[in-house]
Design a protein around this motif. Structure first.
Motif, PDB file in Angstrom:
ATOM      1  N   ASN B  30       0.786  -1.152   0.008  1.00 58.32           N
ATOM      2  CA  ASN B  30      -0.122   0.066   0.024  1.00 58.32           C
ATOM      3  C   ASN B  30       0.925   1.449   0.127  1.00 58.32           C
ATOM      4  O   ASN B  30       2.041   1.361   0.633  1.00 58.32           O
ATOM      5  CB  ASN B  30      -0.966  -0.161   1.249  1.00 58.32           C
ATOM      6  CG  ASN B  30      -1.608   1.286   1.407  1.00 58.32           C
ATOM      7  OD1 ASN B  30      -1.386   2.147   1.599  1.00 58.32           O
ATOM      8  ND2 ASN B  30      -3.061   0.989   0.778  1.00 58.32           N
ATOM      9  N   HIS B  31       0.552   2.260  -0.811  1.00 57.10           N
ATOM     10  CA  HIS B  31       1.235   3.388  -0.957  1.00 57.10           C
ATOM     11  C   HIS B  31       1.455   4.237   0.525  1.00 57.10           C
ATOM     12  O   HIS B  31       2.561   4.873   0.335  1.00 57.10           O
ATOM     13  CB  HIS B  31       0.729   4.314  -1.917  1.00 57.10           C
ATOM     14  CG  HIS B  31      -0.439   5.267  -1.547  1.00 57.10           C
ATOM     15  ND1 HIS B  31      -0.124   6.421  -1.208  1.00 57.10           N
ATOM     16  CD2 HIS B  31      -1.730   4.831  -1.184  1.00 57.10           C
ATOM     17  CE1 HIS B  31      -1.409   7.220  -0.579  1.00 57.10           C
ATOM     18  NE2 HIS B  31      -2.163   5.997  -0.817  1.00 57.10           N
ATOM     19  N   SER B  32       0.569   4.139   1.379  1.00 61.85           N
ATOM     20  CA  SER B  32       0.760   4.919   2.646  1.00 61.85           C
ATOM     21  C   SER B  32       1.735   4.281   3.349  1.00 61.85           C
ATOM     22  O   SER B  32       2.675   4.878   4.060  1.00 61.85           O
ATOM     23  CB  SER B  32      -0.513   5.132   3.441  1.00 61.85           C
ATOM     24  OG  SER B  32      -1.635   5.898   2.536  1.00 61.85           O
ATOM     25  N   VAL B  33       1.669   3.073   3.395  1.00 63.15           N
ATOM     26  CA  VAL B  33       2.970   2.069   4.088  1.00 63.15           C
ATOM     27  C   VAL B  33       4.377   2.351   3.539  1.00 63.15           C
ATOM     28  O   VAL B  33       5.015   2.700   4.047  1.00 63.15           O
ATOM     29  CB  VAL B  33       2.439   0.544   3.930  1.00 63.15           C
ATOM     30  CG1 VAL B  33       3.455  -0.294   4.950  1.00 63.15           C
ATOM     31  CG2 VAL B  33       1.050   0.378   4.694  1.00 63.15           C
ATOM     32  N   VAL B  34       4.094   2.091   2.127  1.00 63.26           N
ATOM     33  CA  VAL B  34       5.577   2.310   1.551  1.00 63.26           C
ATOM     34  C   VAL B  34       5.967   3.648   1.709  1.00 63.26           C
ATOM     35  O   VAL B  34       7.335   3.940   1.823  1.00 63.26           O
ATOM     36  CB  VAL B  34       5.504   1.885  -0.035  1.00 63.26           C
ATOM     37  CG1 VAL B  34       6.899   2.127  -0.754  1.00 63.26           C
ATOM     38  CG2 VAL B  34       5.023   0.273   0.013  1.00 63.26           C
ATOM     39  N   GLY B  35       5.029   4.894   1.462  1.00 59.77           N
ATOM     40  CA  GLY B  35       5.836   6.129   1.471  1.00 59.77           C
ATOM     41  C   GLY B  35       6.140   6.328   2.890  1.00 59.77           C
ATOM     42  O   GLY B  35       7.273   7.014   3.025  1.00 59.77           O
ATOM     43  N   ARG B  36       5.492   5.999   3.876  1.00 60.25           N
ATOM     44  CA  ARG B  36       5.760   6.085   5.125  1.00 60.25           C
ATOM     45  C   ARG B  36       7.160   5.562   5.358  1.00 60.25           C
ATOM     46  O   ARG B  36       8.229   6.171   6.035  1.00 60.25           O
ATOM     47  CB  ARG B  36       4.654   5.630   6.212  1.00 60.25           C
ATOM     48  CG  ARG B  36       3.882   6.573   6.604  1.00 60.25           C
ATOM     49  CD  ARG B  36       2.909   6.241   7.874  1.00 60.25           C
ATOM     50  NE  ARG B  36       2.603   4.826   7.853  1.00 60.25           N
ATOM     51  CZ  ARG B  36       1.167   4.705   7.632  1.00 60.25           C
ATOM     52  NH1 ARG B  36       0.401   5.678   7.102  1.00 60.25           N
ATOM     53  NH2 ARG B  36       0.707   3.231   7.499  1.00 60.25           N
TER      54      ARG B  36
END
Lengths: 119, 833
Positions: B30-36
């Motif tokens: 998920n982009h939020s997880v990877v971005g964080r």
């Protein structure tokens, strides 16, 4: 409406990069040709009171200015037909970029007119 | 229109989108997880880079300081630059982009979530390799730009330079993946109605930045590959005694290095452009002018690289081109500054915390820009080159143009992650410590440089006028470090004690604030129809409407992860993108590459190929998981909109992604050709003693093989479009066979005809061109074999044509570049020999 109006399409994004692509081509060509001319000794060969190197570089410089200026005419015709929500901003950006690129081509290649040689 | 309660929608969506915990977290895409993860890891590296900076300043605080020896100092200043540039700045940009983009574009995730996850693991593993070397005392020590011959095996015989070359290349894989992800996401994965000219300016900034990354990183990757080949196998690309040229490295490095400055600056400027209208309570002035300025800046930044090399002996005329371009680049930068200033003048600015950091940005960055114009002038540059003046300038540009805006951005968007507001008194103190400490460190450093103190010296004699300014700089740096520590304290306090809020605490007008905070895993319960650049201003209740399922693709009725793909320009929906579930493949594939890089570092060259095989196996598995065995039915997106699924759509992101990868690949190839021409025209001892010996018949056979493979792949795709399965298979098999025969021909050319790659740089660069062609032909065999296998297992049809189009594009690219490479190595000796 002339009936030739159409929305901005994906291939019209070409006009956002066309002018500066000419600038990049001219810049690379001048830098590369200068190196090749120096390697081949063109700066020591004269032709009509100027070195062959200067003639070659000036020719490339003028060719790119011509190409950059020539983009403007089809852009005006094509962008003039754009309609729809994106048309105005896209037209403004495309025209600004094409003219800015032309000015950049004139400015960054201008040293070929005043500086000489391979030193 | 949906009547389902928001909480029901939330539960349904969260069940599908939630990220796994425990060991399963390794599979999260998920982009939020990877971005964080990117953002947090980048800040950890920032802290490490900051500690190294403090060691540098401690050493230079007084003359003849015995605190650090020369060897340790060399490793520390090299690691400081390397960590800050490669492991902090660029990954932070990537992390912010990956985290924010779907939120500001009105999407649920990125175009290729697994690619982002793969990029993160490459970054983490590559960064860990570099960092581990420091703990083992073998960190890179030739400066963050690794100039040859200092970094060549003659002067750096240990693994120090190899760590840099391999580690940074591993990390740059991550950057290329992120760039493809960002470009394709911005062009295709937006909400309905978000045309290009309704996009937030932040998206324009990131689009242009990612485009620059695709073209700027390949020269560095090529340079690293060539230098590693020289160090590992003695191919003398940079050795002047065997026809190489040290300056080739500088060219390749700065071809990356100068655009890199703008790659770092532009996203930060995007944050500035986003925040200023919010805190000035008005709209940005000059949207179109800013877009034009960003694109101009991107191009011009590629014409500046030689201004880092003004003192190396390049002819004056060439210097003048780069000096002119260096001055020119100030114009689009100034247009942005004027737009920001005009926006502030038009609005009613509020001095909130993010605004405070923006004011810091203005004062610092403009000073850095002015010293940049000074350094663009050749005569001044000659005087100031390699002095502390340059160190001061670059820190004004990078900290001013990147760190201050990113601190502002962190203050602005952190509440979206945490659901809490900052504790203001602490954060304001942190700002003032950073701001005053920064000027204390670097303002006076300009004078230290003008007094003649060179860079990269581990100590200096007293009485040269450098003692007091160095001491002041060191004190300033510790004040700045205290400010950063307080910034971290503020984040901890915010997480623990910050005031909770529900939505949009700053009064933003973009879609990022049309969601609850902390942002849910799926971002939007339904995807809104956008009709302007400020959707929240048009409809202040938009967030509630989205949560109530009043947009497109409301909820998760099919238990699939769905988002919209739109027409690039108009933003009209054209298909539904089904996103992949959590998957260990990216982690395992990056792990395979880690095995390769680590074994190569330990000179186990043959065994290192095991890592490549592992990566290839998981890469195949990854590709195999795409698509379906039957033609899919169109999906109901709501509001009467019925759309095809992405693998049945001709404008699906996959093919666009492949094209952008090939654009980066073409930049790599172009850099290789530049290297070849550079050596021919500039390096000593050319023309070489032994020239490539190839007869016309063999050349014609190779050319026919390359062209044939390309044409047959095209015929296969056309047969597929017509639904002709038999010709599809035959043409694909023919393309694979032609590639296989060409590969054999290239192998024979390399082994039997090409001059030794060890005796002269000509042989080395010629072998590199043949190797490039050979590798692509080999991958062409794999591409066509893969498409053939997909055909046999029923994954291909006239509707599901991505595999066929992928093979066609790859074979065409291979034919064009390999033929160009062969033409070059055959024709150059005749033209210049």
């Amino acid at each position: 409406m002339s009936g030739r109006e159409r929305p901005v399409r994906a291939h019209d994004l070409f006009w956002l990069v066309a002018g500066f692509s000419v600038w990049a081509g001219g810049f690379s060509a001048l830098y590369g040709l200068h190196a090749i001319g120096c390697r081949a000794g063109w700066d020591e060969m004269d032709f009509v009171s100027l070195s062959v190197n200067r003639w070659a570089l000036t020719g490339v410089y003028l060719a790119h200015i011509t190409a950059g200026a020539a983009l403007y005419l089809p852009l005006r015709a094509i962008a003039g037909r754009w309609q729809g929500e994106s048309a105005r901003t896209m037209r403004q950006v495309a025209v600004a970029l094409t003219l800015a690129a032309l000015a950049s081509t004139i400015w960054s290649g201008a040293p070929v007119l005043v500086l000489e040689g391979c030193i | 229109m949906s009547r389902i309660p928001p909480i029901t929608l939330h539960r349904a969506l969260h069940a599908v989108w939630k990220a796994p915990r425990g060991p399963g977290a390794l599979s999260a895409v998920n982009h939020s997880v990877v971005g964080r993860r990117f953002i947090i890891t980048a800040f950890v590296f920032f802290a490490i880079g900051g500690l190294l900076a403090m060691l540098i300043r401690a050493q230079l605080a007084r003359p003849e300081n015995p605190f650090l020896g020369a060897d340790a100092y060399n490793q520390i200043f090299t690691m400081h630059g390397t960590v800050m540039m490669f492991l902090f700045a660029i990954p932070l940009i990537e992390g912010v982009a990956l985290y924010l983009l779907p939120k500001i574009l009105g999407a649920r995730d990125l175009a290729f979530p697994r690619l982002s996850a793969f990029g993160y693991w490459c970054y983490l593993f590559g960064g860990t390799i570099i960092l581990a070397s420091m703990l083992m005392g073998v960190a890179p020590d030739s400066g963050w730009f690794m100039y040859t011959p200092l970094s060549s095996s003659t002067y750096t015989p240990g693994v120090n330079a190899d760590v840099w070359l391999l580690g940074v290349t591993f990390v740059e894989i991550s950057a290329i993946c992120a760039a493809v992800e960002i470009v394709v996401t911005i062009l295709k994965v937006r909400t309905a109605g978000m045309s290009l000219t309704r996009m937030p300016l932040m998206a324009w900034y990131l689009l242009v930045t990612a485009g620059m990354m695709l073209l700027a990183f390949p020269p560095l990757i090529l340079g690293s590959v060539l230098l590693e080949l020289e160090r590992a196998f003695d191919w003398p690309f940079f050795d002047p005694e065997r026809g190489g040229a040290s300056l080739l490295w500088q060219h390749l490095f700065w071809l990356f290095g100068h655009p890199e400055v703008y790659i770092i600056f532009l996203p930060a400027a995007g944050a500035v452009t986003t925040l200023i209208p919010v805190f000035a309570r008005t709209k940005i002035v000059g949207y179109g002018w800013i877009v034009a300025a960003i694109i101009s800046l991107a191009f011009l930044s590629f014409g500046l690289w030689v201004h880092h090399m003004f003192t190396v002996g390049i002819p004056h005329l060439a210097l003048a081109f780069f000096s002119a371009a260096s001055m020119l680049v100030a114009v689009p930068t100034a247009i942005q500054v004027f737009a920001w200033t005009a926006t502030l003048m038009r609005g009613r600015p509020q001095m909130s915390l993010p605004m405070l950091y923006l004011m810091g940005f203005f004062s610092v960055f403009i000073l850095g820009g002015l010293t940049g114009v000074m350094l663009a002038l050749v005569p001044f540059n000659w005087q100031a080159h390699d002095t502390h003046f340059v160190v001061a300038h670059l820190h004004y540009v990078l900290i001013g143009g990147f760190v201050f805006p990113m601190l502002a951005a962190t203050s602005y968007w952190l509440p979206l992650m945490t659901g809490r507001m900052p504790v203001f008194s602490v954060s304001r103190s942190a700002f003032w410590l950073i701001f005053l400490g920064f000027h204390g460190t670097f303002l006076i450093m300009h004078f230290t440089g003008l007094l003649g103190m060179p860079r990269r010296v581990f100590t200096y004699e007293g009485g040269l006028g450098w003692d007091a300014p160095n001491l002041i700089s060191s004190i300033g740096s510790f004040v700045m470090a205290a400010g950063f520590a307080l910034f971290v304290v503020d984040i901890v306090l915010q997480l623990r004690f910050g005031r909770r809020f529900r939505r949009n605490p700053w009064g933003g007008t973009g879609l990022d604030w049309a969601m609850p905070a902390p942002a849910p895993s799926y971002n939007f319960a339904s995807l809104p129809l956008v009709t302007s650049r400020d959707p929240l201003e048009d409809n202040p209740r938009l967030g509630a409407d989205i949560a109530a399922g009043k947009g497109y693709l409301a909820g998760a009725p099919r238990a699939e992860m769905e988002t919209l793909c739109v027409d690039m320009v108009s933003g009209e929906p054209d298909h539904v993108l089904l996103l992949p579930k959590n998957d260990y493949t990216p982690f395992l594939m990056a792990g395979g590459l880690a095995v390769f890089f680590v074994l190569f570092l330990f000179s186990a060259y043959a065994f290192s190929l095991v890592g490549v095989v592992i990566a290839a196996v998981f890469g195949w598995r990854w590709l195999w998981s795409l698509g379906a065995r039957t033609d899919p039915e169109p999906l109901d997106a709501g509001h009467g909109l019925v759309l095809p699924v992405h693998y049945a759509a001709r404008s699906a992101p996959t093919i666009l992604g492949l094209k952008y990868f090939l654009a980066a690949n073409a930049a790599f190839f172009g850099s290789l050709i530049f290297g070849y021409l550079f050596l021919w025209t500039t390096a000593p001892d050319w023309p070489p003693p032994d020239i490539l010996d190839i007869d016309l018949l063999r050349l014609a056979t190779l050319a026919a093989g390359l062209a044939g493979a390309g044409v047959l792949a095209r015929l296969a795709r056309r047969a597929n479009d017509k639904g002709d399965a038999r010709w599809r298979m035959l043409a694909l098999a023919g393309s694979a066979l032609a590639s296989l025969l060409t590969l054999a021909g290239l192998g024979a050319l390399a082994l039997l005809n090409a001059p030794s790659p060890v005796s002269h740089a000509y042989g080395a660069i010629t072998m590199a061109v043949i190797g490039y062609a050979g590798l692509h032909v080999l991958l062409g065999v794999l591409f066509t074999a893969y498409a053939l296998a997909r055909h046999l297992f029923g994954y291909v049809s006239a509707v599901r044509s991505a595999d066929m189009r992928g093979a066609e594009i790859w074979q065409a690219y291979t034919a064009i570049t390999a033929l160009a490479g062969l033409a070059l190595i055959v024709l150059m000796p005749g033209a210049f020999g």
